[in-house]
Design a protein around this motif. Structure first.
Motif, PDB file in Angstrom:
ATOM      1  N   GLN A 173       0.972  -1.240   0.042  1.00  0.00           N
ATOM      2  CA  GLN A 173      -0.026  -0.008   0.124  1.00  0.00           C
ATOM      3  C   GLN A 173       0.988   1.150  -0.101  1.00  0.00           C
ATOM      4  O   GLN A 173       1.277   1.610   1.103  1.00  0.00           O
ATOM      5  CB  GLN A 173      -0.831  -0.079   1.216  1.00  0.00           C
ATOM      6  CG  GLN A 173      -1.792  -1.269   1.299  1.00  0.00           C
ATOM      7  CD  GLN A 173      -2.851  -1.243   2.458  1.00  0.00           C
ATOM      8  OE1 GLN A 173      -2.841  -0.277   3.149  1.00  0.00           O
ATOM      9  NE2 GLN A 173      -3.593  -2.277   2.587  1.00  0.00           N
ATOM     10  N   SER A 174       1.137   1.765  -1.233  1.00  0.00           N
ATOM     11  CA  SER A 174       2.061   2.795  -1.200  1.00  0.00           C
ATOM     12  C   SER A 174       1.320   4.214  -1.911  1.00  0.00           C
ATOM     13  O   SER A 174       1.893   5.115  -2.279  1.00  0.00           O
ATOM     14  CB  SER A 174       3.090   2.719  -2.245  1.00  0.00           C
ATOM     15  OG  SER A 174       2.650   2.264  -3.474  1.00  0.00           O
ATOM     16  N   GLY A 175      -0.060   4.331  -1.575  1.00  0.00           N
ATOM     17  CA  GLY A 175      -0.638   5.556  -2.071  1.00  0.00           C
ATOM     18  C   GLY A 175      -1.493   5.193  -3.292  1.00  0.00           C
ATOM     19  O   GLY A 175      -1.410   4.456  -4.314  1.00  0.00           O
ATOM     20  N   ILE A 176      -2.621   6.004  -3.561  1.00  0.00           N
ATOM     21  CA  ILE A 176      -3.430   6.074  -4.774  1.00  0.00           C
ATOM     22  C   ILE A 176      -3.072   7.254  -5.497  1.00  0.00           C
ATOM     23  O   ILE A 176      -2.910   8.393  -4.994  1.00  0.00           O
ATOM     24  CB  ILE A 176      -4.719   6.310  -4.547  1.00  0.00           C
ATOM     25  CG1 ILE A 176      -5.367   5.210  -3.838  1.00  0.00           C
ATOM     26  CG2 ILE A 176      -5.849   6.507  -5.483  1.00  0.00           C
ATOM     27  CD1 ILE A 176      -6.731   5.232  -3.156  1.00  0.00           C
ATOM     28  N   HIS A 177      -2.140   7.148  -6.598  1.00  0.00           N
ATOM     29  CA  HIS A 177      -1.457   8.076  -7.245  1.00  0.00           C
ATOM     30  C   HIS A 177      -2.320   8.603  -8.714  1.00  0.00           C
ATOM     31  O   HIS A 177      -1.809   9.553  -9.135  1.00  0.00           O
ATOM     32  CB  HIS A 177      -0.338   7.649  -8.013  1.00  0.00           C
ATOM     33  CG  HIS A 177       0.757   7.317  -6.952  1.00  0.00           C
ATOM     34  ND1 HIS A 177       1.813   7.917  -6.552  1.00  0.00           N
ATOM     35  CD2 HIS A 177       1.061   6.016  -6.202  1.00  0.00           C
ATOM     36  CE1 HIS A 177       2.409   7.430  -5.574  1.00  0.00           C
ATOM     37  NE2 HIS A 177       2.172   6.428  -5.371  1.00  0.00           N
ATOM     38  N   ALA A 178      -3.509   8.033  -8.822  1.00  0.00           N
ATOM     39  CA  ALA A 178      -4.280   8.415 -10.138  1.00  0.00           C
ATOM     40  C   ALA A 178      -5.590   8.324  -9.895  1.00  0.00           C
ATOM     41  O   ALA A 178      -6.172   7.343  -9.192  1.00  0.00           O
ATOM     42  CB  ALA A 178      -3.581   7.755 -11.398  1.00  0.00           C
TER      43      ALA A 178
END
Length: 462
Positions: free
Chosen positions: A164-169
């Motif tokens: 889980q490293s973030g929602i980038h788009a």
């Protein structure tokens, strides 16, 4: 700003049918022609000539001109009355007028301890959806000033915290019926129905690393790009999906309603790339443009899903964002300037130097002929493509239009030292910004630029 082809309610002619308008139009056109014919002190290297210098218009053209109202009040009245008049409006004019007359005012949004907003889209005229580095998908209600969380979707393998490293788009399809964004596992994509935001499906088995960006080709086909240099093509058709059978009472026990699992219809490796950072779809040339972190720009044919060419960008460092104008012009954000690229050759036609050295361009978008640039120093700048310079203020002609964001929230731990960071001089990076459909409201968001700092920033300009 607006154009309304009026039809008479009573009589033979509409109220705007005034013959003297034709003479005013001739005088204005004659003045413009004389201005173009005047020889400059220094001759131009490139000159174009009109096919005809005739001032006369055909009777049908004259009738069209006299029946057309450019009055914004006529446009509003025609729309309110739901008349059959042909109406058009340029939303970029409203943005330009508000910016040049210093009418934008920021309303900061409190997000608590959420860490860095990476992407955003307007769902409607009152809701904005955004994704964060801490893997949260949030919806902000502009009228209620309330933030709600949308459950993220796990894949069939089960996502561990390490993935889980973030929602980038996050991107909305052309018909505004589907939202595509990151899933709980950062190498997967999730799709939600609009406007309800019910989960539709999760896309998996395409990428081995974080999905950094995605774009819609049309209402069904979606392309995602990842740090593993892979490009995946997805087809989102509800009729072709296999949904799990849920028995009575089971769905109430689940955190989210049931949804389908889909796989890509094609996966291509982008040759010559290192970590795909940004993607955009050029409708004019039917191609995909990709940015990779090794300073290259790559083009894919959108119809055959094959790589066409790759080109090294000139002296380009930290190229993390790309935007495409409807006519095909590309804008690429770099560390200290923005490049405008010819879509036919990928040659740089203009290098837009930043007004603040070392600020870093973190986000870019086109609103008509205005290029909006979000920086790493909490400022938004606006470049006029037609004039070839930064947008100038009508209130104070000696300065350009700049929006300065508020500080937002930042957490610095006492046992952690960050070089060059001072709390009193802190400004958030604008990682994302987006205009609403009217062009009169602007959502901006981001957070601290150093990767080791935790914090957030969000605001509505209206």
């Amino acid at each position: 700003m607006s154009k309304t082809l009026k039809r008479p309610v009573s009589g033979q002619r509409p109220s705007c049918y005034i013959p003297s308008r034709l003479e005013d139009r001739r005088i204005r056109n004659r003045t413009l022609r004389q201005e173009r014919r005047r020889k400059p002190d220094k001759p131009d290297d490139f000159v174009t000539y009109e096919d005809s210098d005739s001032e006369e218009e055909t009777p049908s053209q004259q009738h069209q001109v006299l029946s057309t109202s450019y009055n914004f009040v006529d446009y509003i009245r025609s729309r309110e009355s739901d008349l059959s008049d042909e109406r058009t409006i340029d939303p970029a004019y409203a943005s330009r007028h508000i910016l040049t007359h210093d009418m934008f005012r920021e309303t900061p949004i409190s997000l608590g301890n959420i860490n860095k907003v990476f992407c955003s889209q307007w769902l409607s005229n009152r809701q904005v959806v955004f994704g964060t580095k801490c893997n949260k998908l949030m919806v902000y209600d502009v009228n209620m000033r309330r933030v709600d969380a949308i459950p993220t979707l796990p894949n069939s393998h089960g996502a561990s915290p390490d993935t889980q490293s973030g929602i980038h788009a996050c991107q909305i399809n052309p018909s505004h019926s589907l939202l595509a964004t990151g899933a709980r596992h950062s190498a997967d994509i999730a799709l939600y129905r609009l406007p309800t935001l019910d989960p539709l499906c999760i896309g998996e088995n395409a990428h081995r690393d974080w999905v950094f960006d995605m774009c819609w080709l049309d209402d069904q086909f979606l392309v995602s790009g990842s740090r593993d240099t892979k490009l995946a093509l997805w087809r989102v058709n509800e009729d072709l999906m296999d949904f799990p059978v849920v028995k009575d009472g089971e769905e109430e026990e689940q955190d989210v309603p049931s949804y389908a699992h889909i796989s890509p219809i094609a996966v291509k490796e982008c040759r010559g790339a290192q970590k795909i950072r940004a993607i955009c779809f050029n409708k004019e040339y039917r191609e995909l443009a990709l940015l990779s972190l090794n300073g290259y720009m790559h083009l894919f044919n959108a119809e055959t899903f094959s790589q066409k060419l790759s080109r090294k960008l000139p002296n380009c460092q930290e190229n993390v964002c790309i935007a495409c104008q409807p006519n095909g012009l590309y804008a690429v954000g770099c560390r200290s300037y923005t490049l405008l690229l010819d879509p036919r050759t990928l040659q740089a036609v203009k290098k837009i130097a930043s007004r603040y050295s070392g600020c870093g361009i973190r986000s870019a978008s086109f609103q008509g002929n205005i290029l909006t640039i979000g920086t790493g120093m909490g400022m938004l700048m606006f470049f006029d493509i037609r004039a070839g310079k930064y947008l100038e203020s009508c209130i104070n002609s000696s300065r350009t239009v700049v929006l300065k964001a508020s500080k937002g929230y930042v957490a610095q731990f006492p046992d952690e030292e960050i070089d060059g960071f001072q709390q009193n001089k802190y400004s958030p990076a604008i990682y994302t910004h987006c205009y609403d459909s009217s062009g009169t409201r602007l959502f901006t968001a981001g957070g601290p630029l150093p990767a080791t700092l935790i914090g957030n920033y969000a605001g509505i300009w209206q």
